[in-house]
Design a protein around this motif. Structure first.
Motif, mmCIF file in Angstrom:
data_model
loop_
_atom_site.group_PDB
_atom_site.id
_atom_site.type_symbol
_atom_site.label_atom_id
_atom_site.label_comp_id
_atom_site.label_asym_id
_atom_site.label_seq_id
_atom_site.Cartn_x
_atom_site.Cartn_y
_atom_site.Cartn_z
ATOM 1 N N GLN A 138 0.728 -1.046 -0.105
ATOM 2 C CA GLN A 138 0.092 -0.030 0.008
ATOM 3 C C GLN A 138 0.831 1.145 0.053
ATOM 4 O O GLN A 138 0.541 2.248 -0.754
ATOM 5 N N LYS A 139 1.891 1.201 0.760
ATOM 6 C CA LYS A 139 2.909 2.276 0.767
ATOM 7 C C LYS A 139 3.736 2.636 -0.584
ATOM 8 O O LYS A 139 3.771 3.731 -1.072
ATOM 9 N N LEU A 140 4.042 1.558 -1.187
ATOM 10 C CA LEU A 140 4.811 1.633 -2.227
ATOM 11 C C LEU A 140 4.019 2.019 -3.560
ATOM 12 O O LEU A 140 4.532 2.480 -4.420
ATOM 13 N N GLN A 141 2.747 2.142 -3.228
ATOM 14 C CA GLN A 141 1.942 2.617 -4.569
ATOM 15 C C GLN A 141 2.176 4.093 -4.885
ATOM 16 O O GLN A 141 2.140 4.501 -6.038
ATOM 17 N N ASP A 142 2.438 4.580 -3.647
ATOM 18 C CA ASP A 142 2.858 6.228 -3.680
ATOM 19 C C ASP A 142 3.612 6.484 -2.479
ATOM 20 O O ASP A 142 3.197 7.106 -1.475
ATOM 21 N N VAL A 143 4.844 6.276 -2.535
ATOM 22 C CA VAL A 143 5.946 6.332 -1.680
ATOM 23 C C VAL A 143 5.902 8.012 -1.328
ATOM 24 O O VAL A 143 6.290 8.243 -0.205
ATOM 25 N N GLU A 144 5.844 8.963 -2.473
ATOM 26 C CA GLU A 144 6.024 10.377 -1.880
ATOM 27 C C GLU A 144 4.835 10.757 -1.129
ATOM 28 O O GLU A 144 5.064 11.460 0.093
ATOM 29 N N SER A 145 3.630 10.388 -1.073
ATOM 30 C CA SER A 145 2.472 10.422 -0.328
ATOM 31 C C SER A 145 2.780 10.066 0.894
ATOM 32 O O SER A 145 2.496 10.473 2.075
ATOM 33 N N PHE A 146 3.024 8.876 1.098
ATOM 34 C CA PHE A 146 3.347 8.061 2.330
ATOM 35 C C PHE A 146 4.465 8.977 3.153
ATOM 36 O O PHE A 146 4.223 9.056 4.472
ATOM 37 N N SER A 147 5.498 9.072 2.533
ATOM 38 C CA SER A 147 6.615 9.849 3.206
ATOM 39 C C SER A 147 6.180 11.128 3.815
ATOM 40 O O SER A 147 6.545 11.468 4.991
ATOM 41 N N THR A 148 5.164 11.877 3.156
ATOM 42 C CA THR A 148 4.961 13.116 3.529
ATOM 43 C C THR A 148 3.929 13.181 4.886
ATOM 44 O O THR A 148 4.152 13.705 5.738
ATOM 45 N N MET A 149 3.069 12.085 4.583
ATOM 46 C CA MET A 149 1.977 11.864 5.912
ATOM 47 C C MET A 149 2.993 10.931 7.171
ATOM 48 O O MET A 149 2.745 11.663 8.446
ATOM 49 N N PHE A 150 3.932 10.414 6.780
ATOM 50 C CA PHE A 150 4.741 9.800 7.797
ATOM 51 C C PHE A 150 5.535 10.705 8.711
ATOM 52 O O PHE A 150 5.613 10.544 9.802
ATOM 53 N N LEU A 151 5.794 11.860 7.960
ATOM 54 C CA LEU A 151 6.718 12.909 8.819
ATOM 55 C C LEU A 151 5.931 13.557 9.613
ATOM 56 O O LEU A 151 6.574 14.284 10.481
ATOM 57 N N ASN A 152 4.533 13.370 9.650
ATOM 58 C CA ASN A 152 3.640 14.219 10.717
ATOM 59 C C ASN A 152 3.971 13.583 12.015
ATOM 60 O O ASN A 152 4.033 14.175 13.128
ATOM 61 N N TYR A 153 4.712 12.213 12.313
ATOM 62 C CA TYR A 153 4.751 11.646 13.437
ATOM 63 C C TYR A 153 5.933 10.828 13.613
ATOM 64 O O TYR A 153 6.224 10.453 15.041
ATOM 65 N N ASP A 154 6.490 10.240 12.702
ATOM 66 C CA ASP A 154 7.715 9.460 13.126
ATOM 67 C C ASP A 154 8.968 10.233 13.322
ATOM 68 O O ASP A 154 9.320 11.217 12.728
ATOM 69 N N LEU A 155 9.421 9.922 14.482
ATOM 70 C CA LEU A 155 10.432 10.630 14.971
ATOM 71 C C LEU A 155 11.930 10.519 14.147
ATOM 72 O O LEU A 155 12.384 11.635 13.861
ATOM 73 N N GLY A 162 14.980 10.899 4.580
ATOM 74 C CA GLY A 162 15.222 9.525 3.645
ATOM 75 C C GLY A 162 14.395 8.359 4.167
ATOM 76 O O GLY A 162 14.371 7.475 3.372
ATOM 77 N N TYR A 163 14.590 8.362 5.573
ATOM 78 C CA TYR A 163 13.890 7.052 6.331
ATOM 79 C C TYR A 163 12.602 6.745 5.784
ATOM 80 O O TYR A 163 12.146 5.790 5.560
ATOM 81 N N GLY A 164 11.735 7.992 5.333
ATOM 82 C CA GLY A 164 10.510 7.801 5.103
ATOM 83 C C GLY A 164 10.387 7.211 3.814
ATOM 84 O O GLY A 164 9.263 6.641 3.424
ATOM 85 N N TYR A 165 11.483 7.339 2.861
ATOM 86 C CA TYR A 165 11.476 6.949 1.604
ATOM 87 C C TYR A 165 11.636 5.079 1.622
ATOM 88 O O TYR A 165 11.400 4.283 0.875
ATOM 89 N N LEU A 166 12.721 4.928 2.541
ATOM 90 C CA LEU A 166 13.160 3.624 2.572
ATOM 91 C C LEU A 166 12.250 2.584 3.369
ATOM 92 O O LEU A 166 12.147 1.689 3.191
ATOM 93 N N TYR A 167 11.290 3.350 4.222
ATOM 94 C CA TYR A 167 10.463 2.352 5.199
ATOM 95 C C TYR A 167 9.566 1.286 4.310
ATOM 96 O O TYR A 167 9.600 0.238 4.860
#
Length: 251
Positions: A138-155, A162-167
């Motif tokens: 699900q995340k790999l379908q749009d890594v850019e959108s995932f990484s943006t939302m992920f930045l809201n809370y992942d420390l 770059g961790y948001g893109y690798l996750y």
């Protein structure tokens, strides 16, 4: 709400042209009929008819549904009117339920095929591995959108973007290795690491900072609320990261 509308009539104006048959028009007609409406179907068969209708009703799109002489709107508005969707894009656990339910059924099917057992400890292992793969997909379908939302809370992602893109790749890769029972020395640490960082991040955002956020667990465009389910997902990955090496010595 839908029960009180049984037996009523609805008018539907939809695009039905030789070069384009509007799918939302078909879905609107199907939905109205499924809810017990007698549909007065008004196909718009030419571009001129479509333009004239849109100008007359002061709308920009078709289809348009009318109930009791009042315009309800297009397909999405119709679903809200009939009580099938939440208004205002409210949060929902439906994507998570679908993924975990499918993962459980797949794990059960695999174990049934190979051993004839419906449920066992191995079923749980396969369930977690498949769930990780599906969530990663699900995340790999749009890594850019995932990484943006992920930045809201992942420390970690907030410190190392770059961790948001690798996750998504790490989660999917670890899940595949766990499903195959291969390279445990690599899969287990990956699952343990991302699960631990994720659990700490979610716990801080939800239970310490009391923030109301959407979870990126099923992709960057989801409406799943960040909370207990998100924390549980990470705790399960931690448990798998610890269990997989341990099982090599116990079983």
């Amino acid at each position: 709400m839908a029960d009180s509308d049984q037996g009523k009539t609805a008018q539907l104006y939809r695009m039905v042209m030789s070069e384009h048959l509007c799918p939302f028009g078909l879905k609107s007609k199907f939905l109205l009929e499924r809810k017990g409406y007698r549909v007065e179907d008004h196909p718009l068969t030419t571009r001129q008819e479509v333009d004239a209708f849109q100008q007359e009703q002061n709308v920009e799109t078709t289809p348009q549904a009318f109930i009791d002489g009042r315009r309800v709107g297009g397909y999405e508005e119709l679903r809200v009117h009939l009580g099938l969707d939440n208004p205002d894009n409210e949060t929902s656990y439906q994507p998570v339920i679908a993924i975990f339910g499918t993962a459980l059924l797949m794990a059960t099917a695999i174990m049934w095929f190979f051993s004839g057992a419906v449920f066992s400890l191995m079923t749980v292992e396969k369930f977690v591995a498949i769930a990780m793969i599906l969530l990663g997909l699900q995340k790999l379908q749009d890594v850019e959108s995932f990484s943006t939302m992920f930045l809201n809370y992942d420390l970690l992602a907030q410190k190392q973007v770059g961790y948001g893109y690798l996750y998504p790749f790490g989660e999917t890769f670890a899940g595949i290795l766990m499903l195959a029972g291969a390279l445990t020395w690599l899969a287990a640490p990956v699952a343990l690491f991302i699960g631990t960082v994720g659990a700490i991040s979610v716990f801080k955002a939800v239970y310490m900072d009391r923030r109301e956020l959407k979870c990126a667990c099923v992709g960057g465009n989801s409406n799943v609320p960040l909370g207990f389910v998100s924390l549980t997902e990470n705790l399960i990955m931690i448990a798998m990261g610890l269990w997989m090496p341990l099982r090599m010595y116990l079983l």
